[in-house]
Write an enzyme that holds these catalytic residues in place. Structure first.
Site, PDB file in Angstrom:
ATOM      1  N   GLY A   1       0.799  -1.189   0.025  1.00 30.85           N
ATOM      2  CA  GLY A   1      -0.161   0.095  -0.002  1.00 30.85           C
ATOM      3  C   GLY A   1       0.889   1.204   0.038  1.00 30.85           C
ATOM      4  N   ASN A   2       2.002   1.201   0.431  1.00 27.22           N
ATOM      5  CA  ASN A   2       2.941   2.392   0.508  1.00 27.22           C
ATOM      6  C   ASN A   2       3.489   2.692  -0.894  1.00 27.22           C
ATOM      7  OD1 ASN A   2       4.756   0.322   0.197  1.00 27.22           O
ATOM      8  ND2 ASN A   2       5.313   0.368   2.092  1.00 27.22           N
TER       9      ASN A   2
ATOM     10  N   LYS B   1      -0.596  -7.393  14.585  1.00 23.54           N
ATOM     11  CA  LYS B   1      -0.416  -6.568  13.573  1.00 23.54           C
ATOM     12  C   LYS B   1      -1.019  -5.074  13.900  1.00 23.54           C
ATOM     13  CE  LYS B   1      -1.315  -5.583   8.565  1.00 23.54           C
ATOM     14  NZ  LYS B   1       0.286  -5.325   8.361  1.00 23.54           N
TER      15      LYS B   1
ATOM     16  N   LYS C   1      -0.982  -9.324   2.321  1.00 24.40           N
ATOM     17  CA  LYS C   1      -1.276  -9.658   1.067  1.00 24.40           C
ATOM     18  C   LYS C   1      -0.248 -10.382   0.360  1.00 24.40           C
ATOM     19  CE  LYS C   1       2.118  -6.560  -0.883  1.00 24.40           C
ATOM     20  NZ  LYS C   1       3.061  -6.646   0.257  1.00 24.40           N
TER      21      LYS C   1
ATOM     22  N   LYS D   1       7.257 -12.307   2.344  1.00 27.88           N
ATOM     23  CA  LYS D   1       7.476 -12.248   0.927  1.00 27.88           C
ATOM     24  C   LYS D   1       8.101 -13.783   0.545  1.00 27.88           C
ATOM     25  CE  LYS D   1       7.680  -7.459   1.077  1.00 27.88           C
ATOM     26  NZ  LYS D   1       6.354  -7.406   1.293  1.00 27.88           N
TER      27      LYS D   1
HETATM   28  P1  ADP Z   1       6.025  -3.898   1.770  1.00 26.57           P
HETATM   29  O1  ADP Z   1       5.625  -2.869   2.289  1.00 26.57           O
HETATM   30  O2  ADP Z   1       6.472  -3.912   0.448  1.00 26.57           O
HETATM   31  O3  ADP Z   1       5.664  -5.123   2.321  1.00 26.57           O
HETATM   32  P2  ADP Z   1       8.329  -4.067   3.918  1.00 26.57           P
HETATM   33  O4  ADP Z   1       9.033  -2.818   4.741  1.00 26.57           O
HETATM   34  O5  ADP Z   1       7.162  -5.159   4.792  1.00 26.57           O
HETATM   35  O6  ADP Z   1       7.690  -3.878   2.606  1.00 26.57           O
HETATM   36  O7  ADP Z   1       9.385  -5.097   3.489  1.00 26.57           O
HETATM   37  C1  ADP Z   1      10.559  -4.836   2.717  1.00 26.57           C
HETATM   38  C2  ADP Z   1      11.788  -4.506   3.678  1.00 26.57           C
HETATM   39  O8  ADP Z   1      12.599  -5.468   4.024  1.00 26.57           O
HETATM   40  C3  ADP Z   1      12.912  -3.871   2.753  1.00 26.57           C
HETATM   41  O9  ADP Z   1      12.541  -2.609   2.506  1.00 26.57           O
HETATM   42  C4  ADP Z   1      13.948  -4.106   3.627  1.00 26.57           C
HETATM   43  O10 ADP Z   1      14.413  -3.049   4.585  1.00 26.57           O
HETATM   44  C5  ADP Z   1      13.492  -5.100   4.752  1.00 26.57           C
HETATM   45  N1  ADP Z   1      14.491  -6.364   4.753  1.00 26.57           N
HETATM   46  C6  ADP Z   1      14.686  -7.213   5.720  1.00 26.57           C
HETATM   47  N2  ADP Z   1      15.316  -8.305   5.587  1.00 26.57           N
HETATM   48  C7  ADP Z   1      15.676  -8.414   4.132  1.00 26.57           C
HETATM   49  C8  ADP Z   1      16.171  -9.285   3.576  1.00 26.57           C
HETATM   50  N3  ADP Z   1      16.960 -10.046   3.795  1.00 26.57           N
HETATM   51  N4  ADP Z   1      16.689  -8.649   2.268  1.00 26.57           N
HETATM   52  C9  ADP Z   1      16.148  -7.624   1.753  1.00 26.57           C
HETATM   53  N5  ADP Z   1      15.506  -6.819   2.533  1.00 26.57           N
HETATM   54  C10 ADP Z   1      14.983  -7.023   3.905  1.00 26.57           C
HETATM   55 MG    MG Z   2       5.149  -5.631   4.366  1.00 27.40          MG
END
Ligand code: ADP
Ligand code: MG
Length: 321
Positions: free
Chosen positions: A13-14, A131, A216, A278
């Site tokens: 969403g961001n 959450k 999601k 993810k």
């Molecule tokens: P979204 O809003 O897209 O779900 P998140 O902030 O939840 O994004 O997840 C992405 C973030 O995860 C990245 O910006 C990074 O800072 C963090 N991150 C944590 N561990 C890892 C990793 N092993 N490799 C890459 N990014 C990571």
């Molecule tokens: Mg996230």
């Protein structure tokens, strides 16, 4: 007309409401337009496109609106707030996508599906809400809300108190048949927004809404498998997934097999609240027979499709052949 291969793309969403912005409608529309220009890369390669968006910041804002208007308008439950975010975000994305397609002389039609996703009401997540959503409250207001509304509140990183909601796993996409028919009929479908509206089947076998926010990442993996997507892409704010992320020995991952990824997952390279879901979603999709999952950023989508960027997760067979 698009080809027969389906690509499913999921983004947070961001992507529409950035932390650095106030989140005005104009800003969100501009971000939607930018996202849609990026997504044209996939459409131009002949894929039928399915979009799943997150809603964290947006559903948080809707909860603030509910909270602020509580003396004037009876507030809606969280599942209905998720539905509201699907409607408003779906509208912005749908309009931006249609305009972009028309600009590029493509007749591909776009439709948003308000999507219900069933969860297990006995999911452990309901016992332990984790959450944080919505606004920050003072300690006093927080204790009032805890008593009045039976909300579970936690102190969030020194910034105040927030409501935490359960985040159960998605079980079944209720509107799946309709989504499949629309894809078959050559619609670009926007579905499962915010992870889907959480519902469950009651003792009479009827659906009821339940207050939760589904991740999601998990729902998009479920949908990607259910529609036999050829390609599953998760866009986030990093170009690649890393081992030892943020540490001196950090190592970016290019192409990995699902088994290698499972090993890294067990070695705890991917935290629960961010990269964990993810990676887990990508693994689940490949294990259910998916061909290729890519985790990358919007800026690098083109390169990732060309095979020169992003982290690609493949089944062992795909790597060998
Ligand atoms: P979204 O809003 O897209 O779900 P998140 O902030 O939840 O994004 O997840 C992405 C973030 O995860 C990245 O910006 C990074 O800072 C963090 N991150 C944590 N561990 C890892 C990793 N092993 N490799 C890459 N990014 C990571
Ligand atoms: Mg996230």
């Amino acid at each position: 007309m698009q080809g027969n291969k389906i690509a499913l793309i999921a983004f947070g969403g961001n992507a529409l409401l950035k932390e650095t912005e106030r989140g005005t409608q104009g800003e969100q529309l501009k971000n939607a337009e930018k996202a849609c220009r990026v997504l044209m890369q996939i459409i131009k390669r002949g894929y039928k496109l399915v979009i799943v968006h997150g809603n964290g910041p947006q559903v948080g804002n809707i909860l603030i609106q509910m909270e602020e208007a509580v003396t004037k308008i009876p507030p809606f439950s969280l599942d209905t707030c998720v539905a509201m975010s699907q409607g408003s975000m779906g509208y912005m994305l749908e309009r931006a996508m249609r305009n972009q397609l028309r600009k590029e002389k493509q007749s591909y039609e776009v439709l948003t599906v308000i999507t219900e996703v069933s969860v297990d009401e006995k999911d452990e997540a309901f016992k332990k809400p984790t959450k944080p959503v919505g606004p920050f409250f003072t300690r006093y207001r927080s204790s009032m809300l805890q008593k009045e509304k039976k909300w579970v509140m936690v102190e969030d990183s020194g910034r105040g108190y927030r409501r935490v909601v359960p985040s159960p796993r998605p079980v079944e996409i209720v509107n799946l048949d309709a989504i499949i028919k629309l894809i078959d009929q050559d619609f670009l479908v926007i579905a499962c927004g915010g992870g889907g509206i959480p519902v469950f089947k009651n003792a009479q076998g009827l659906y009821e809404g339940i207050e939760a926010v589904i991740d999601k990442d998990y729902t998009s993996a479920l949908l990607a498998s259910a529609i036999n997507a050829e390609l599953f892409i998760i866009l986030t704010n990093v170009e690649r997934v890393a081992l030892n992320y943020g540490k001196p020995d950090q190592q970016w991952l290019n192409v990995v097999t699902v088994d290698e990824m499972k090993t890294y997952y067990k070695e705890k390279h991917f935290p629960a609240g961010s990269m964990g879901p993810k990676v887990e979603a990508a693994i689940a999709y490949i294990e259910r027979g998916g061909k290729e999952a890519i985790i990358t950023s919007a800026d690098k989508l083109k390169e990732a499709l060309d095979g020169t960027s992003g982290t690609r997760i493949l089944s062992l067979n795909a790597v060998v052949s």
